[in-house]
Design a protein around this motif. Structure first.
Motif, mmCIF file in Angstrom:
data_model
loop_
_atom_site.group_PDB
_atom_site.id
_atom_site.type_symbol
_atom_site.label_atom_id
_atom_site.label_comp_id
_atom_site.label_asym_id
_atom_site.label_seq_id
_atom_site.Cartn_x
_atom_site.Cartn_y
_atom_site.Cartn_z
ATOM 1 N N SER A 261 -29.585 -19.964 -32.646
ATOM 2 C CA SER A 261 -28.303 -19.300 -32.461
ATOM 3 C C SER A 261 -27.916 -18.568 -33.744
ATOM 4 N N ARG A 263 -25.303 -18.735 -35.482
ATOM 5 C CA ARG A 263 -24.671 -19.660 -36.430
ATOM 6 C C ARG A 263 -25.728 -20.483 -37.171
ATOM 7 N N TRP A 267 -27.228 -20.141 -41.650
ATOM 8 C CA TRP A 267 -27.387 -21.086 -42.775
ATOM 9 C C TRP A 267 -28.817 -21.585 -42.923
#
Length: 459
Positions: A261, A263, A267
């Protein structure tokens, strides 16, 4: 003083830019278009700033290049001629360092001679005068450049053409520095390597199977200088590293590009790339203290002899280090594959896994291969991990569980300690470096060619 001069010069450049910008805007009527300028106001500001900063900065650089030589002559003029006559080149350097230490206030450990104290005082006075003169000259040149060029800011002056020309010249000079540096490195290695081949035959070096250099002080080439054990050890460690980095890095890239995803990708990708920022000496210590003993214990548990320092240990840790090279480059290449190819495959009823395997990866294959080759060149040139974890055993064998030695480790060994750089024992390091340079350069050229071909296809 140098930092102060540079700080003031930067401040003057900023002021000059604002002067040129404000005058050009004033000519243009502050947006009311009372006068049509040839160039935008920013170009006039950059034009004034360049003439304010560039000549002054060149004088500053030239001054700092010439100043040490002049100060050296000032010091030697204060030393009695009978003292200088008894000093060789090394002794004069030591004397100059002593005078500089005395003049700077640090002092020396032994007795200071009267002529040294006199020379130090004279050195300090001349250096102080020189600093003030440098400050005055640089600032005056910058101010003169500002005043002269500000008068040239007129509506018909072609400031844009001038600034862009200077920019092109600056970019060309930067490119020239990089190219000349590369040429200088190659020529320096080549000249020293040719000196080495006066002692050892190139055939014995490139095709020899034994590495056992002697350390004689007579300047003769004693021992064996066969390259093949070192070259084989380098390829063995690099092969293990690529066996670790390529599957893990490629699978990581596929997951981040196709399945993760936004998101998670935001990171996860930076977290993986942190591995590339860890110093290689840290990886080497980790391999020596953790990975090597772990492999040895595992081998003892299953009845296999595994050295703590071996090609396996160095290769596995090196593979972990170059995972970001493979994953980051492959991820960028996969994401550049046109979305229409994915949509077409999915529209025909293929699953996402089939789309990735039969459409995306074949389309991205040239770029991915380029990423693999760049990672291979990085692995071949690695030093600190193999210094600590490979074992430094220059033997020709095919067992990755035993210690090996690589080209980079041998270069470190041959240039460490008190070495006569005119002896074949030290000159061989340049022949090894030249060989390694040719190998990595070839891999980089092939990788860049493949990546460029890929980019041309999808731009």
């Amino acid at each position: 003083m140098n930092l102060l001069v540079l700080g003031i010069l930067l401040a003057l450049i900023a002021v000059a830019y604002q002067f040129g910008l404000r005058k050009s805007r004033k000519l243009a009527g502050a947006g009311k278009n009372t006068v049509t300028l040839h160039s935008r106001p920013t170009y006039y500001g950059a034009f004034v700033a360049l003439w304010c900063g560039v000549p002054a900065f060149l004088i500053f650089i030239l001054w700092n290049i010439v100043e040490p030589t002049l100060l050296k002559h000032v010091v030697f003029n204060q030393i009695p001629q009978d003292v200088l006559a008894n000093l060789d080149a090394t002794g004069r350097i030591v004397l100059l360092d002593r005078v500089h230490a005395i003049a700077s206030g640090f002092g020396v450990t032994d007795q200071v001679q009267s002529y040294e104290m006199s020379a130090a005082q004279h050195y300090a006075n001349i250096e102080k005068i020189g600093n003030y003169a440098k400050f005055a000259v640089v600032v005056c040149v910058a101010l003169v450049g500002l005043l002269i060029t500000q008068k040239k800011v007129e509506k018909d002056y072609r400031a844009r053409n001038y600034v862009e020309k200077i920019t092109r010249i600056g970019l060309a000079l930067c490119s020239g520095v990089a190219i000349l540096t590369t040429i200088g490195i190659v020529l320096s290695m080549l000249s020293e390597a040719l000196r080495f081949f006066h002692f050892v035959s190139p055939i014995d070096f490139f095709f020899g199977t034994e590495w056992n250099p002697g350390f004689s002080t007579s300047g003769n080439a004693s021992g064996s200088y066969g390259l093949l054990p070192l070259l084989w050890g380098t390829f063995m460690v690099s092969a293990v590293a690529l066996l670790v980095a390529i599957p893990v890095g490629l699978m990581t890239a596929i997951y981040l590009a196709e399945y993760a995803s936004p998101r998670l990708r935001a990171w996860a990708k930076p977290a993986i790339e942190v591995l590339a920022g860890i110093p290689t000496i840290v990886y080497g210590v980790f391999a020596l203290m953790v990975v090597g003993p772990f492999f040895k214990e595992v081998g003892d548990a299953i009845g296999i002899s595994i050295n703590a320092t071996s090609a396996l240990t160095a290769g596995v840790v090196m593979g972990i280090m170059i995972i970001p090279f493979v994953s980051s480059l492959s991820d960028d290449i996969i994401t550049q594959v046109p979305r229409t190819l994915r949509d077409g495959s999915l529209g025909l009823g293929a699953t996402q896994a089939e789309t990735v395997r039969k459409v995306v990866l074949p389309a991205a294959l040239p770029g991915i291969i380029g990423a693999f080759l760049l990672a291979a060149s990085r692995a071949i040139g690695e030093t600190m991990i193999v210094v600590l974890a490979a074992g430094n055993s220059p033997l020709l064998h095919v067992n990755p569980l035993e210690a090996v030695s690589t080209v980079t480790v041998t270069i470190v060994n041959q240039l460490t300690g008190d070495t006569d750089f005119a002896s074949p024992q030290a000159l061989v390091a340049f022949a090894l470096g030249l060989t390694l340079f040719v190998i990595t350069l070839g891999l980089n050229i092939v990788a860049l060619y493949i990546v460029r071909k890929y980019r041309e296809q999808y731009e």
